[in-house]
Design an enzyme around this catalytic site. Structure first.
Site, short mmCIF file in Angstrom:
data_model
loop_
_atom_site.label_atom_id
_atom_site.label_comp_id
_atom_site.label_asym_id
_atom_site.label_seq_id
_atom_site.Cartn_x
_atom_site.Cartn_y
_atom_site.Cartn_z
N ASP A 203 0.83 -1.20 0.00
CA ASP A 203 0.00 0.00 0.00
C ASP A 203 0.87 1.25 0.00
O ASP A 203 1.81 1.36 0.79
CB ASP A 203 -0.88 -0.03 1.27
N GLU A 269 2.00 -0.45 -5.05
CA GLU A 269 0.86 0.43 -5.35
C GLU A 269 1.31 1.87 -5.18
O GLU A 269 1.60 2.30 -4.06
CB GLU A 269 -0.31 0.16 -4.40
C1 BGC Z 1 -5.46 2.32 -0.56
C2 BGC Z 1 -6.60 3.13 -0.09
C3 BGC Z 1 -6.25 3.69 1.27
C4 BGC Z 1 -4.91 4.42 1.26
C5 BGC Z 1 -4.36 4.60 2.64
C6 BGC Z 1 -4.41 3.38 -0.75
O1 BGC Z 1 -3.43 3.06 -1.54
O2 BGC Z 1 -5.71 1.59 -1.72
O3 BGC Z 1 -7.79 2.42 -0.06
O4 BGC Z 1 -7.22 4.58 1.68
O5 BGC Z 1 -3.95 3.71 0.53
O6 BGC Z 1 -3.94 3.40 3.18
#
Ligand code: BGC
Length: 554
Positions: A203, A269
């Protein structure tokens, strides 16, 4: 069997994103759960995917739907137990499915025991060193940084110090300069790898490392507050310190090479310009990265071609496979986006055309021509599944579900809604529970109502309604994923463009003997010679309609 069973399965895998709270609810509490996933693994095998990625399942106060983790080594009781997770992993593996879970390393929950200890401890204490606590300037926070969800990125504590939160105040940022934090995440990785997970989706993979001098950000003239732009050198984003973290994690994943599943993998990501992003998947770092250019691109042939060319070239340079993704739990569902105007961002040979940059969540509520969006989404699926590399399918995309744009405001749970002062409706419309059957209080999602209501017409879009319907989107995805798996031309490898086509028609060739044509010309076109394997819309008298795609063999 997966297309490349081992060890490089991830280079061309089709990965299905499960958003657990909205997938299947086995116990009737309105939230999906692990038992619901276990019961539906057969559906995913029939669909033809190689792996699942499960969004956070950890204990969490759910201030950000689980992206606020209070215990990285357990399962939220609303989702199930660790024993359920073990069973899910074992059953998935027995069915030939890999399991990827979410790692949230930038921040935890304010309820995490270490953060509670930090709040209770004195400024300057080792407990506070695990997070980013700083003194402010009088009544002012340490910097002018703003949070991704809106408002300042600093929260004041009762003793006057401030802590950093790139997202909601309930999500304090870890201090990655602290060896204890680094070691804790090493141990978390091993905890789940030892339990059998095949990899992690990382993430916000471009955060964590900070410019330790904490400079202010430039003011964004449009908003009047500090910019969130990830300009080169931005103090919160894509800092050099990430390299060491990624190399360290890669070594841990590689240390599982001798296990029956082989080495484990990481998917990054990050919403970052392509040239900077591919550095994350260079040698010795992470394995693949989401390609958000594809997700943001407008439905327009020149833009699409630029995105594909740029993606292939950039990944080639670092020797990593591309990925293709049309939607996820953070963005407006693809059938809706392609039914709007504009449909996305314009790309040129140099990347995004800044004049067309748009905020995806801000699209909600603008007019949608759903029939058009739906038709384009089906064509886009065939394009995506024909490209070299791996693909991601967000739950419900295979049903053609649209964004639910008219949710009652009182039901919205995305923190963006509150933090933006009710100006940004947030992401809940992409997170509505899946319809499995044509009837019932939540169309088979669970025995009772789901945490968000589904539109009534989803009854006709449910899995049950589509399963035996040859022209349904579910049948299209099933056929395409199976063909992709069996056809030696698809998956990893190379492609060439077909250039002898009418204006507005994209055509690509993969060897041996496979072609994909996408018609964005605005009118029907004559199909070239070849056998039709699959089409996103009916092919009449040798013609392919506008906004439709076809797969052909020589
Ligand atoms: C996730 C989100 C999240 C954010 C904070 C993003 O990359 O996909 O859903 O709110 O990170 O963790």
């Amino acid at each position: 069997m997966t297309k490349s069973p081992t060890p490089a399965w991830w280079r061309d895998a089709a990965v299905y994103q499960i958003y657990p709270r909205s997938f299947a609810d086995s116990d009737g509490d309105g939230l999906g759960d692990l038992r619901g996933i276990i019961d539906r693994l057969g559906y995913l095998v029939d669909l033809g995917v190689d792996a699942v990625w499960i969004s956070p399942w950890y204990p969490s106060p759910m201030a950000d739907a689980g992206y606020d983790v209070s215990d990285y080594r357990d399962i939220d009781p609303r989702f199930g137990t660790l024993a359920d997770a073990d069973e899910l992993i074992a059953r998935a593996h027995a069915l030939g499915l890999r399991v990827i879970i979410d790692l949230v390393p930038n921040h935890c929950s304010a309820e995490h025991p270490w953060f509670r200890e930090a709040l209770a401890a004195a400024p300057g204490s080792p407990e506070r060193e695990r997070f980013v606590f700083r003194d402010g300037h009088g009544e002012q926070p340490p910097t002018n940084w703003v949070s991704v969800f809106g408002g300042p990125a600093w929260q004041r504590t009762p003793d006057g110090q401030w802590y950093l939160h790139a997202f909601a105040p309930e999500q304090p940022d870890w201090n990655w300069e602290n060896p204890e934090v680094v070691a804790e995440f090493d141990a978390i990785l091993r905890f789940w790898f030892d339990r059998g997970v095949d990899g992690f989706r990382v993430d916000v993979a471009d955060s964590m490392a900070l410019d330790q001098s904490l400079p202010n950000n430039p003011i964004d003239e449009r908003t009047g507050v500090a910019t969130l732009d990830k300009f080169p050198g931005a103090p919160q984003w894509d800092q050099p310190g990430l390299v060491e973290i990624q190399q360290r994690w890669r070594a841990i994943a590689d240390s599982y090479a001798a296990s029956p599943q082989g080495p484990r993998v990481f998917i990054s990501e990050a919403y970052l310009a392509l040239d900077r992003l591919v550095a994350y998947v260079g040698p010795g770092r992470l394995h693949t990265t989401f390609n958000f250019d594809a997700l943001q691109c407008e439905w327009e042939p020149t833009s699409l071609r630029h995105v594909i060319d740029r993606t292939l070239a950039a990944h080639d340079r670092v020797g990593a496979p591309c990925t293709w993704v049309l939607s996820n739990h953070d963005t407006v569902r693809v059938a809706t986006r392609y039914g709007k105007h504009p449909t996305g961002v314009r790309y040129t040979a140099d990347g995004i055309d800044p004049a067309t940059e748009l905020e995806f969540h801000g699209l909600i509520g603008t007019p949608t021509e759903l029939a058009t969006g739906y038709r384009r989404a089906r064509a886009a699926a065939l394009l995506m599944l024909a490209l070299p590399g791996g693909v991601y399918v967000y739950q419900g995309e295979e049903l053609g579900l649209e964004e639910v744009e008219d949710l009652p405001d009182r039901l919205r749970q995305d923190p963006t809604w509150e933090r933006s002062g009710h100006t940004n409706k947030g992401r809940d419309g992409a997170r509505v529970p899946l319809p499995w059957s044509c009837e019932g209080p939540s169309l088979g999602f669970g025995p009772g109502p789901g945490w968000l209501p589904q539109p009534a017409h989803w009854s006709a879009m449910s899995v049950a309604a589509q399963a035996d319907e040859p022209m349904s989107t579910l049948s299209l995805y099933r056929s395409a994923l199976r063909t992709r798996r069996r056809n030696p031309a698809l998956g990893a490898g190379t492609m060439t463009w077909l250039d002898d086509l009418p204006d507005g028609v994209l055509g690509l060739r993969r060897e041996p003997g496979f072609r994909c044509l996408v018609n964005l010309s605005g009118q029907p076109i004559d199909l070239p010679r070849g056998r039709v394997l699959l089409a996103s819309a009916r092919v009449y008298e040798g013609k392919l309609g506008n906004d439709a795609a076809v797969w052909l063999t020589d």
